[in-house]
Design a protein around this motif. Sequence first.
Motif, PDB file in Angstrom:
ATOM      1  N   GLY A  41      -4.990   1.353 -11.031  1.00  0.00           N
ATOM      2  CA  GLY A  41      -4.707   1.161  -9.620  1.00  0.00           C
ATOM      3  C   GLY A  41      -3.253   0.828  -9.355  1.00  0.00           C
ATOM      4  O   GLY A  41      -2.639   1.339  -8.418  1.00  0.00           O
ATOM      5  N   ARG A  42      -2.680  -0.022 -10.188  1.00  0.00           N
ATOM      6  CA  ARG A  42      -1.273  -0.423  -9.981  1.00  0.00           C
ATOM      7  C   ARG A  42      -0.310   0.726 -10.235  1.00  0.00           C
ATOM      8  O   ARG A  42       0.865   0.662  -9.868  1.00  0.00           O
ATOM      9  N   GLU A  43      -0.797   1.792 -10.882  1.00  0.00           N
ATOM     10  CA  GLU A  43       0.032   2.971 -11.152  1.00  0.00           C
ATOM     11  C   GLU A  43      -0.286   4.119 -10.193  1.00  0.00           C
ATOM     12  O   GLU A  43       0.168   5.244 -10.392  1.00  0.00           O
ATOM     13  N   GLY A  44      -1.085   3.840  -9.166  1.00  0.00           N
ATOM     14  CA  GLY A  44      -1.338   4.834  -8.132  1.00  0.00           C
ATOM     15  C   GLY A  44      -2.683   5.527  -8.203  1.00  0.00           C
ATOM     16  O   GLY A  44      -2.927   6.478  -7.443  1.00  0.00           O
ATOM     17  N   GLY A  45      -3.580   5.059  -9.080  1.00  0.00           N
ATOM     18  CA  GLY A  45      -4.860   5.744  -9.220  1.00  0.00           C
ATOM     19  C   GLY A  45      -5.659   5.791  -7.935  1.00  0.00           C
ATOM     20  O   GLY A  45      -6.203   6.848  -7.562  1.00  0.00           O
ATOM     21  N   LEU A  46      -5.741   4.658  -7.231  1.00  0.00           N
ATOM     22  CA  LEU A  46      -6.511   4.626  -5.985  1.00  0.00           C
ATOM     23  C   LEU A  46      -5.808   5.445  -4.905  1.00  0.00           C
ATOM     24  O   LEU A  46      -6.458   6.098  -4.089  1.00  0.00           O
ATOM     25  N   MET A  47      -4.474   5.428  -4.905  1.00  0.00           N
ATOM     26  CA  MET A  47      -3.737   6.237  -3.928  1.00  0.00           C
ATOM     27  C   MET A  47      -4.026   7.718  -4.120  1.00  0.00           C
ATOM     28  O   MET A  47      -4.147   8.473  -3.148  1.00  0.00           O
ATOM     29  N   LYS A  48      -4.165   8.148  -5.368  1.00  0.00           N
ATOM     30  CA  LYS A  48      -4.473   9.551  -5.639  1.00  0.00           C
ATOM     31  C   LYS A  48      -5.856   9.916  -5.097  1.00  0.00           C
ATOM     32  O   LYS A  48      -6.064  11.021  -4.580  1.00  0.00           O
ATOM     33  N   LEU A  49      -6.800   8.983  -5.186  1.00  0.00           N
ATOM     34  CA  LEU A  49      -8.128   9.254  -4.637  1.00  0.00           C
ATOM     35  C   LEU A  49      -8.057   9.428  -3.126  1.00  0.00           C
ATOM     36  O   LEU A  49      -8.753  10.287  -2.560  1.00  0.00           O
ATOM     37  N   VAL A  50      -7.222   8.625  -2.459  1.00  0.00           N
ATOM     38  CA  VAL A  50      -7.078   8.769  -1.007  1.00  0.00           C
ATOM     39  C   VAL A  50      -6.587  10.173  -0.666  1.00  0.00           C
ATOM     40  O   VAL A  50      -7.128  10.851   0.226  1.00  0.00           O
ATOM     41  N   ALA A  51      -5.568  10.635  -1.375  1.00  0.00           N
ATOM     42  CA  ALA A  51      -5.024  11.970  -1.118  1.00  0.00           C
ATOM     43  C   ALA A  51      -6.082  13.048  -1.356  1.00  0.00           C
ATOM     44  O   ALA A  51      -6.149  14.047  -0.624  1.00  0.00           O
TER      45      ALA A  51
ATOM     46  N   ASP B 170     -12.165 -10.290  -3.979  1.00  0.00           N
ATOM     47  CA  ASP B 170     -11.037  -9.727  -4.718  1.00  0.00           C
ATOM     48  C   ASP B 170     -10.009  -9.222  -3.710  1.00  0.00           C
ATOM     49  O   ASP B 170     -10.298  -8.313  -2.932  1.00  0.00           O
ATOM     50  N   PRO B 171      -8.780  -9.778  -3.703  1.00  0.00           N
ATOM     51  CA  PRO B 171      -7.804  -9.375  -2.683  1.00  0.00           C
ATOM     52  C   PRO B 171      -7.407  -7.908  -2.776  1.00  0.00           C
ATOM     53  O   PRO B 171      -6.953  -7.325  -1.788  1.00  0.00           O
ATOM     54  N   SER B 172      -7.613  -7.269  -3.937  1.00  0.00           N
ATOM     55  CA  SER B 172      -7.231  -5.859  -4.043  1.00  0.00           C
ATOM     56  C   SER B 172      -8.078  -4.974  -3.136  1.00  0.00           C
ATOM     57  O   SER B 172      -7.680  -3.856  -2.810  1.00  0.00           O
ATOM     58  N   SER B 173      -9.246  -5.474  -2.705  1.00  0.00           N
ATOM     59  CA  SER B 173     -10.112  -4.658  -1.846  1.00  0.00           C
ATOM     60  C   SER B 173      -9.545  -4.502  -0.436  1.00  0.00           C
ATOM     61  O   SER B 173     -10.055  -3.691   0.343  1.00  0.00           O
ATOM     62  N   ILE B 174      -8.507  -5.280  -0.091  1.00  0.00           N
ATOM     63  CA  ILE B 174      -7.866  -5.111   1.221  1.00  0.00           C
ATOM     64  C   ILE B 174      -6.424  -4.639   1.065  1.00  0.00           C
ATOM     65  O   ILE B 174      -5.652  -4.685   2.017  1.00  0.00           O
TER      66      ILE B 174
ATOM     67  N   VAL C  14      -7.986   0.165   1.863  1.00  0.00           N
ATOM     68  CA  VAL C  14      -8.330   0.347   3.274  1.00  0.00           C
ATOM     69  C   VAL C  14      -8.209   1.818   3.665  1.00  0.00           C
ATOM     70  O   VAL C  14      -9.046   2.369   4.383  1.00  0.00           O
ATOM     71  N   ALA C  15      -7.165   2.466   3.164  1.00  0.00           N
ATOM     72  CA  ALA C  15      -6.955   3.884   3.485  1.00  0.00           C
ATOM     73  C   ALA C  15      -8.053   4.760   2.896  1.00  0.00           C
ATOM     74  O   ALA C  15      -8.446   5.765   3.506  1.00  0.00           O
TER      75      ALA C  15
ATOM     76  N   PHE D 261     -21.558   3.474  12.884  1.00  0.00           N
ATOM     77  CA  PHE D 261     -20.710   4.605  13.260  1.00  0.00           C
ATOM     78  C   PHE D 261     -19.366   4.048  13.700  1.00  0.00           C
ATOM     79  O   PHE D 261     -19.211   3.574  14.826  1.00  0.00           O
ATOM     80  N   GLU D 262     -18.416   4.120  12.801  1.00  0.00           N
ATOM     81  CA  GLU D 262     -17.110   3.496  13.029  1.00  0.00           C
ATOM     82  C   GLU D 262     -16.125   4.476  13.650  1.00  0.00           C
ATOM     83  O   GLU D 262     -16.085   5.647  13.286  1.00  0.00           O
ATOM     84  N   ASP D 263     -15.339   3.966  14.568  1.00  0.00           N
ATOM     85  CA  ASP D 263     -14.192   4.690  15.097  1.00  0.00           C
ATOM     86  C   ASP D 263     -12.990   4.285  14.257  1.00  0.00           C
ATOM     87  O   ASP D 263     -12.547   3.134  14.327  1.00  0.00           O
ATOM     88  N   PRO D 264     -12.451   5.196  13.436  1.00  0.00           N
ATOM     89  CA  PRO D 264     -11.342   4.797  12.565  1.00  0.00           C
ATOM     90  C   PRO D 264     -10.074   4.446  13.327  1.00  0.00           C
ATOM     91  O   PRO D 264      -9.123   3.908  12.751  1.00  0.00           O
ATOM     92  N   HIS D 265     -10.064   4.731  14.632  1.00  0.00           N
ATOM     93  CA  HIS D 265      -8.895   4.412  15.449  1.00  0.00           C
ATOM     94  C   HIS D 265      -9.147   3.184  16.335  1.00  0.00           C
ATOM     95  O   HIS D 265      -8.429   2.969  17.299  1.00  0.00           O
ATOM     96  N   VAL D 266     -10.174   2.397  15.986  1.00  0.00           N
ATOM     97  CA  VAL D 266     -10.540   1.245  16.799  1.00  0.00           C
ATOM     98  C   VAL D 266      -9.374   0.250  16.864  1.00  0.00           C
ATOM     99  O   VAL D 266      -8.580   0.132  15.925  1.00  0.00           O
TER     100      VAL D 266
END
Length: 289
Positions: free
Chosen positions: A65-75, A98-102, A107-108, A241-246
Motif C-alpha cells: 500500500g505504501r508503494e501505491g498498491g491501493l492507488m493502482k486498484l483505484v485506477a 485502522d487509520p489507513s482505512s481513511i 476513500v477513493a 444507495f449513496e450519492d458519491p457527490h453528497v
Amino acid sequence: MHLGLAANRLHHLSEDAALFRWLRACEAGIRELRLDLHTVGRTYDAIAAAGMLSGYTGLRRYPYGREGGLMKLVAEVVGLDGEGRTLDGAIYLIDPVDPSSIFPEAVALKRQCVIHGKPFLTTVASARDWIEVERVHAGLAPDPAADRFHALESQTLALIAHDAMKAQMLAFAAEHFELLSRFARRVATGTTGQRLNELAWSRGWPQDRAWVHRYQSGPMGGDAQIADLVLERRCQRALFFEDPHVARQHEADIQLLERAVTTVTDEAVCITSPAVAQRWVAAVYQRRR
C-alpha cells in the motif's frame, strides 16, 4: 472476472483472522469462478505465508500500500482500457480503528466503486455473499454454507438513500416489492422511510401497518440509530444507495454506519449502489427457484 483484494493488518494477523475466514469459506467458489484477485502486497504475502490458494494462478501480487498498491486498484476500478486493466469491484476488509482505512486512496477506492456501480465489499459477510451471488449467476449449484445469507424471513433489512438516490430506491422497492416484503423487518431513515411506506400502502399493504420502521433522517441521527441495530446484530443487510457527490457535512453519518458494519464483519452485508443491488436481487430470485 477481476477483483481487487486488500485487508487491513488486523485481518491477516492470525490464522483465524477475517481474510482467512473468508478464504476458507470461499476458496472453492473463487476457483470455480476463476476470479483474478489483484492483491495488494501485504495481503498477498499473508495469503502465501498461510499456504492458501496454493497453485492458483489467478492470485496476482501488487505493490505494498505504501508503494501505491491501493492507488493502482483505484485506477483499475475506473478502468485502464488501453492496457486491458479493469476491475469489476473490490474486496477491502476494513479494520474500523485502522487509520489507513481513511487514507485518500482507501476513500477513493470506495467512491469509484460507487460511481461505477461496482461492488465495494468491506466485510467478511459481504464478500461471502458476493461470491455466492456470482456463483448463482454462473449457473453453479447453491452453496448450503451460504444459506444463512438468503434466510430473508429471519433478517432485518435497512433501506437508506441520499436525496439524489431516493427515486432509484423507490423504483427498486417498487420493482422488487414482493421479495423485499419477505424480510422479517425493514428499517429506513426519515424521508426515505415515509416514501417507502406510501409506496407500500399504494400496493395494498395494510394502512394501519408501517412497511418500514422509520428512524430519524440521516443528518438528524438516523444512520446512528441504524448503526446501533447493526452493532447489536439486529440488522443483517443494508442497502445504502449513496450519492458519491453528497455534501461533506453528511460524510460523518455515512462513515458511522460503515464503521458499524465493519465492526461486525461476519454478520453484516452492505450494498452501496443500485447496480449491485439489482445483481444481488436477481441472484436471490434465481437461487430460490
